[in-house]
Design an enzyme around this catalytic site. Structure first.
Site: not given
Ligand code: ACO
Length: 327
Positions: A112, A254, A284
């Site tokens: 990214c 980003h 993203n």
């Molecule tokens: N729909 C419904 N439920 C979901 C989904 C979905 N799409 N995805 C996960 N869940 C569930 C999980 O299974 C979990 O359930 P559980 O508690 O029963 O296990 C629950 O939702 C909470 O999941 P968390 O992981 O705690 O959610 P969080 O608040 O951490 O948000 C997220 C997740 C959005 C991925 C966050 O961690 C995030 O944004 N991280 C950064 C990701 C990022 O920006 N990556 C960039 C990639 S780098 C690049 O750009 C290539």
């Protein structure tokens, strides 16, 4: 030293849209979860287009915006981790599509952060030869590396490309790239991977495709890293130039996740209305996110002539960076 100036910007996304409602039909998710956790409402997803098609679309617009012909270019850099194929590089394919040859072309792999790394490389090349005219493009079909059975990642990404033309300029001209800082730390790198197809995870004839071929991510770790690294590098670049958050007219982070974007703005002390957001429309798009954001913000008037713009990014590697531009 010679300063680099942004002469033109352009972006291109595929037509097909996947809304959050569309994703509800693919994985067990819902609009409320995606919106509240990420701010994403829709993303563009290719049907038949390749990375080259998107890169070409963005590049043609950036050249037109710069009032330049492709024939004037001396270098083409494409930042991507989803190029058309490992060999030839997408930048070489792009030369051919633009109808030019006998200049330098290379792909750049910094996930990214690729576009901000490309700005740094272009600045160095322009310093080496002030006659250089450089097209830099972030082009990505992230959905080709998305596991459509993994709801924790597939909802986050979209496809697109953005491009800029950089040339040497003189003090006072618009688009001056004041500075860029780029960094990497391989230590936590395995928190965000696409392993399949690399020589440590080679394809074998007849083998079925496993999850290692797609984006795998420790979301919580990446979230914390993103907020910490972007905040720190922004503070560093501001301090280096004797600037403070109040001097920034536009903060363009980003576009990975609205919560990350807002957290960085808040920690830096940049007012919310100065923080550019289009992650709701595009998701993203990895290396394309910053140039799509720049072109979108410029076109829509969010970035105005004279504005001091702070770009900041993070991504796989792990990598991160920041750039200051006076438009
Ligand atoms: N729909 C419904 N439920 C979901 C989904 C979905 N799409 N995805 C996960 N869940 C569930 C999980 O299974 C979990 O359930 P559980 O508690 O029963 O296990 C629950 O939702 C909470 O999941 P968390 O992981 O705690 O959610 P969080 O608040 O951490 O948000 C997220 C997740 C959005 C991925 C966050 O961690 C995030 O944004 N991280 C950064 C990701 C990022 O920006 N990556 C960039 C990639 S780098 C690049 O750009 C290539």
């Amino acid at each position: 030293s010679t300063f680099s100036h942004v002469r033109g910007l352009g972006f291109h996304v595929p037509e097909r849209l996947y809304t959050n409602a569309d994703l509800e039909k693919i994985v067990d998710t819902n609009d409320e979860w995606i919106t509240s956790r990420t701010g994403i409402k829709q993303r563009h997803v290719v049907e038949n287009e390749t990375c080259l098609d998107l890169a070409h679309g963005a590049s043609v617009k950036a050249l037109a915006d710069a009032g330049m012909d492709a024939e004037e270019l001396t270098h083409v850099i494409v930042a991507t981790f989803t190029g058309d194929m490992p060999v030839p590089a997408t930048s070489c394919l792009l030369l051919e599509r633009l109808g030019i040859k006998n200049i330098a072309a290379m792909d750049l792999s910094a996930a990214c952060s690729g576009f901000v790394y490309a700005i740094e490389v272009a600045r160095a090349l322009i310093n080496l030869d002030p006659a250089a005219k450089i097209l830099i493009c972030g082009a990505e079909i992230v959905t080709s590396r998305v596991n459509w059975e993994d709801r924790t990642t597939c909802v986050l990404f979209g496809d697109g490309a953005g491009a800029a033309v950089l040339t040497a300029g003189t003090e006072g001209e618009p688009g001056k790239v004041i500075d860029t800082l780029v960094r990497a730390d391989g230590g936590p790198g395995m928190n965000l991977t696409v392993k399949g197809g690399g020589s440590a995870y080679p394809y074998k004839l007849g083998q079925t495709v496993g999850a290692e071929n797609f984006v795998e991510m420790q979301g919580r770790e990446i979230y914390r890293f993103a907020v910490r690294s972007m905040t720190a590098i922004c503070n560093e670049i501001l301090a280096k130039h004797g600037l403070c958050a109040g001097d920034i007219d536009v903060l363009l982070p980003h576009q990975a996740n609205l919560r990350i974007i807002e957290a960085v703005g808040k920690k830096l002390g940049v007012e919310r209305e100065k923080v550019f957001v289009n992650v709701d429309k595009y998701g993203n798009t990895s290396a394309a996110s910053i140039p799509i954001g720049l072109a979108d913000a410029k076109e829509s008037g969010f970035i105005k002539p004279g504005d001091l713009v702070l770009l900041t990014t993070f991504g796989g590697g792990l990598t991160w960076g920041a750039t200051l531009i006076r438009f």
